[in-house]
Design a protein around this motif. Structure first.
Motif, PDB file in Angstrom:
ATOM      1  N   ARG A 148      41.698  43.853  31.391  1.00 15.95           N
ATOM      2  CA  ARG A 148      41.381  43.889  32.715  1.00 15.95           C
ATOM      3  C   ARG A 148      42.389  42.913  33.550  1.00 15.95           C
ATOM      4  O   ARG A 148      43.397  42.450  33.037  1.00 15.95           O
ATOM      5  N   GLY A 149      42.014  42.918  34.850  1.00 12.30           N
ATOM      6  CA  GLY A 149      42.908  42.274  35.674  1.00 12.30           C
ATOM      7  C   GLY A 149      42.117  40.791  36.342  1.00 12.30           C
ATOM      8  O   GLY A 149      42.383  40.496  37.460  1.00 12.30           O
ATOM      9  N   GLY A 150      41.503  40.214  35.648  1.00 17.08           N
ATOM     10  CA  GLY A 150      40.910  39.063  36.126  1.00 17.08           C
ATOM     11  C   GLY A 150      41.621  38.001  36.496  1.00 17.08           C
ATOM     12  O   GLY A 150      42.918  37.900  36.157  1.00 17.08           O
ATOM     13  N   ALA A 151      41.457  36.782  37.522  1.00 18.93           N
ATOM     14  CA  ALA A 151      42.419  36.100  38.125  1.00 18.93           C
ATOM     15  C   ALA A 151      42.776  35.245  36.790  1.00 18.93           C
ATOM     16  O   ALA A 151      43.962  34.896  36.740  1.00 18.93           O
ATOM     17  N   MET A 152      41.845  34.734  35.967  1.00 22.97           N
ATOM     18  CA  MET A 152      42.387  33.803  34.952  1.00 22.97           C
ATOM     19  C   MET A 152      42.994  34.793  33.967  1.00 22.97           C
ATOM     20  O   MET A 152      44.130  34.318  33.403  1.00 22.97           O
ATOM     21  N   SER A 153      42.725  35.929  33.488  1.00 22.41           N
ATOM     22  CA  SER A 153      43.905  36.594  32.687  1.00 22.41           C
ATOM     23  C   SER A 153      45.278  36.835  33.416  1.00 22.41           C
ATOM     24  O   SER A 153      46.174  36.620  32.361  1.00 22.41           O
ATOM     25  N   CYS A 154      45.242  37.267  34.379  1.00 18.92           N
ATOM     26  CA  CYS A 154      46.685  37.292  35.055  1.00 18.92           C
ATOM     27  C   CYS A 154      47.441  35.855  35.039  1.00 18.92           C
ATOM     28  O   CYS A 154      48.523  36.016  34.802  1.00 18.92           O
ATOM     29  N   ALA A 155      46.765  34.783  35.390  1.00 21.03           N
ATOM     30  CA  ALA A 155      47.322  33.747  35.525  1.00 21.03           C
ATOM     31  C   ALA A 155      47.959  33.052  34.023  1.00 21.03           C
ATOM     32  O   ALA A 155      48.782  32.511  33.956  1.00 21.03           O
ATOM     33  N   GLU A 156      46.721  33.351  33.235  1.00 21.77           N
ATOM     34  CA  GLU A 156      47.322  32.935  31.626  1.00 21.77           C
ATOM     35  C   GLU A 156      48.457  33.878  31.087  1.00 21.77           C
ATOM     36  O   GLU A 156      49.432  33.314  30.434  1.00 21.77           O
ATOM     37  N   LEU A 157      48.394  35.234  31.454  1.00 17.78           N
ATOM     38  CA  LEU A 157      49.421  36.080  30.804  1.00 17.78           C
ATOM     39  C   LEU A 157      50.899  35.787  31.415  1.00 17.78           C
ATOM     40  O   LEU A 157      51.816  35.635  30.478  1.00 17.78           O
ATOM     41  N   THR A 158      50.758  35.301  32.717  1.00 15.98           N
ATOM     42  CA  THR A 158      51.989  34.955  33.336  1.00 15.98           C
ATOM     43  C   THR A 158      52.509  33.842  32.903  1.00 15.98           C
ATOM     44  O   THR A 158      53.812  33.348  32.669  1.00 15.98           O
TER      45      THR A 158
ATOM     46  N   GLY B 290      54.040  34.420  29.589  1.00 12.90           N
ATOM     47  CA  GLY B 290      55.163  35.302  29.603  1.00 12.90           C
ATOM     48  C   GLY B 290      54.510  36.426  28.664  1.00 12.90           C
ATOM     49  O   GLY B 290      55.448  37.115  27.995  1.00 12.90           O
ATOM     50  N   LEU B 291      53.464  36.884  28.745  1.00 12.53           N
ATOM     51  CA  LEU B 291      53.006  38.119  27.955  1.00 12.53           C
ATOM     52  C   LEU B 291      52.744  39.315  28.884  1.00 12.53           C
ATOM     53  O   LEU B 291      51.726  39.291  29.707  1.00 12.53           O
ATOM     54  N   PRO B 292      53.611  40.478  28.708  1.00 11.22           N
ATOM     55  CA  PRO B 292      53.488  41.526  29.632  1.00 11.22           C
ATOM     56  C   PRO B 292      52.101  42.266  29.182  1.00 11.22           C
ATOM     57  O   PRO B 292      51.442  42.060  27.973  1.00 11.22           O
ATOM     58  N   ALA B 293      51.716  43.075  30.324  1.00  5.85           N
ATOM     59  CA  ALA B 293      50.172  43.717  29.984  1.00  5.85           C
ATOM     60  C   ALA B 293      50.136  45.152  30.773  1.00  5.85           C
ATOM     61  O   ALA B 293      51.076  45.288  31.585  1.00  5.85           O
ATOM     62  N   ALA B 294      49.306  45.856  30.232  1.00  2.99           N
ATOM     63  CA  ALA B 294      48.827  46.878  31.042  1.00  2.99           C
ATOM     64  C   ALA B 294      47.396  46.520  31.410  1.00  2.99           C
ATOM     65  O   ALA B 294      46.369  46.345  30.816  1.00  2.99           O
ATOM     66  N   PHE B 295      47.128  46.705  32.798  1.00  4.75           N
ATOM     67  CA  PHE B 295      46.159  46.316  33.467  1.00  4.75           C
ATOM     68  C   PHE B 295      45.141  47.699  33.841  1.00  4.75           C
ATOM     69  O   PHE B 295      45.853  48.256  34.261  1.00  4.75           O
ATOM     70  N   ILE B 296      44.075  47.328  33.529  1.00  7.36           N
ATOM     71  CA  ILE B 296      42.852  48.291  33.854  1.00  7.36           C
ATOM     72  C   ILE B 296      41.793  47.534  34.650  1.00  7.36           C
ATOM     73  O   ILE B 296      41.001  46.894  34.145  1.00  7.36           O
TER      74      ILE B 296
ATOM     75  N   HIS C 134      34.462  48.120  39.509  1.00  8.95           N
ATOM     76  CA  HIS C 134      33.309  47.806  40.425  1.00  8.95           C
ATOM     77  C   HIS C 134      33.875  46.416  41.523  1.00  8.95           C
ATOM     78  O   HIS C 134      34.873  46.184  41.040  1.00  8.95           O
ATOM     79  N   GLY C 135      33.085  46.170  42.324  1.00  4.60           N
ATOM     80  CA  GLY C 135      33.157  45.176  43.124  1.00  4.60           C
ATOM     81  C   GLY C 135      34.188  45.284  44.328  1.00  4.60           C
ATOM     82  O   GLY C 135      34.182  46.489  44.826  1.00  4.60           O
ATOM     83  N   ASN C 136      34.888  44.178  44.817  1.00  6.03           N
ATOM     84  CA  ASN C 136      35.552  44.577  45.891  1.00  6.03           C
ATOM     85  C   ASN C 136      37.165  44.668  45.730  1.00  6.03           C
ATOM     86  O   ASN C 136      37.913  44.543  46.565  1.00  6.03           O
ATOM     87  N   GLY C 137      37.517  45.085  44.408  1.00  3.45           N
ATOM     88  CA  GLY C 137      38.845  45.493  44.520  1.00  3.45           C
ATOM     89  C   GLY C 137      39.701  44.345  44.164  1.00  3.45           C
ATOM     90  O   GLY C 137      41.192  44.639  44.044  1.00  3.45           O
ATOM     91  N   GLU C 138      39.093  43.224  43.841  1.00  2.00           N
ATOM     92  CA  GLU C 138      39.948  42.143  43.741  1.00  2.00           C
ATOM     93  C   GLU C 138      40.967  42.075  42.385  1.00  2.00           C
ATOM     94  O   GLU C 138      41.973  41.461  42.507  1.00  2.00           O
ATOM     95  N   GLN C 139      40.681  42.722  41.211  1.00  2.00           N
ATOM     96  CA  GLN C 139      41.331  42.565  40.033  1.00  2.00           C
ATOM     97  C   GLN C 139      42.531  43.556  40.209  1.00  2.00           C
ATOM     98  O   GLN C 139      43.799  43.062  39.633  1.00  2.00           O
TER      99      GLN C 139
END
Length: 359
Positions: free
Chosen positions: A262-272, A275-281, A285-290
């Protein structure tokens, strides 16, 4: 000094608060730290496990926007504010730092009632109601996303655990793969859907498992603590390891060459940060923040993205598999992801909090 942290419900609110707590204690072990939470949230497990005091206040769910539904909650909110104010009095709080979630609103209002300085940290580009309220009560507002829409906010990044923020993913790789029973010399895909898992990601990855295995790809798949798998891939080589939950996400990141998540804020922060590249899905739902969380990483070359409705086993095989089989492309994407990471936000925010409290 006494610091109260208000952030609960999900790991996205709790983990930055605990990372700040660690940074404060690293600076001065004598600092008193109390976390506010509710009995509904993950904080009841995560906070005590990290060795911090947890005080509970009644949960008062609020709508994400200013709607007439707010008229139904004044009575319950008043009780939660009084409970939070009592905790602030008892611990003699010098400052309250809020990260959002159900517990933040009564925390902010109680601190305002007591004249205690308020610090707001918002991880997402689109703030929830609690932090939008908190930002109106203080001039000390910090964000984890450069495009967060809060007035007078300063971009500082998302506080992360030291074992992730300062991890050398490549040097830890062999140890991490051994920890999960994976081989050291195979391309490795990490699949996860946030702290609770994601059914659509689980189903697509499991359907793609035979094709990944035939291509020599091993998989570490974290399905989520409440999810089950009807048919697991049979034992074989390469490994397809399925786990309900992983406490050592630093090892999970170190074991992998690429992530599907997924594209949660914590996941994005930790992956960057690692330095781990990812395919984000992004969550549909929600407000499109992911989607907004992941877009800067994708633009910078550190990841790819697809809508949840378009995710399928075929897409994984046709899009993700060629990346995993191209070590040079993986390395370029890893370097691009690293350029987007901020591993010092915990220390930076701790300095701000100490400065504000000492005034």
């Amino acid at each position: 000094m006494r610091v109260v942290l208000a952030g609960g419900g999900t790991a996205g609110h709790i983990e930055p608060a605990l990372a700040l707590a660690d940074a404060l204690r690293q600076h001065d072990p004598s600092i008193g730290i109390t976390c506010l939470g509710t009995e509904r949230g993950l904080e009841t497990r995560l906070v005590p496990a990290r060795g911090y005091e947890l005080e509970l206040v009644p949960a008062v769910p609020l709508p994400r926007s200013l709607t007439p539904q707010l008229l139904a909650v004044p009575g319950r909110l008043a009780g939660a504010i009084s409970a939070a104010a009592g905790i602030l009095d008892r611990v003699q709080a010098d400052v309250l730092v809020g990260f959002g979630g159900y517990v933040a609103t009564p925390g902010y209002l109680a601190a305002r009632r007591r004249g205690i300085p308020i610090v707001v940290h918002e991880a997402n580009p689109r703030p929830g109601l609690a932090n939008r309220l908190g930002a109106r009560l203080t001039e000390h507002v910090f964000t984890g996303h450069p495009d967060a829409s809060l007035p007078n906010a300063e971009y500082i990044g998302i506080p992360l655990r030291r074992d992730i923020a300062k991890m050398d993913r490549l040097s830890l790789g062999d140890k991490a793969r051994s920890y999960f029973g994976l081989e050291s010399d195979r391309p490795t895909l990490l699949v996860f859907g946030g702290s609770q898992g994601a059914r659509s990601i689980n189903e697509a990855a499991l359907e793609a498992a035979p094709y990944l295995r035939r291509a020599g790809i091993q998989v570490l798949h974290v399905i989520g603590p409440k999810n089950t798998v009807e048919v697991e891939p049979p034992p074989g080589d390469p490994q397809y390891v399925i786990l309900p939950y992983v406490d050592r996400m630093d090892y999970a990141y170190a074991a992998a060459d690429f992530a599907l998540c997924r594209g949660g804020a914590m996941s994005c922060a930790e992956l960057t940060a690692v330095g781990l590249p990812a395919a984000f899905i992004p969550l549909p739902h929600g407000n499109g923040e992911q989607r907004l969380n992941a877009e800067p990483i994708v633009r910078g070359g550190g990841g790819i993205m697809i809508d949840n409705a378009q995710l399928s086993a075929r897409w994984i095989v046709e899009t993700v598999l060629p990346i995993l089989n191209d070590p040079e492309r993986v390395m370029r994407m890893s370097e691009a992801a690293s350029r987007m990471g901020r591993g010092d936000a915990d220390v930076a925010l701790a300095r701000k909090v100490l400065e504000i409290a000492s005034r």
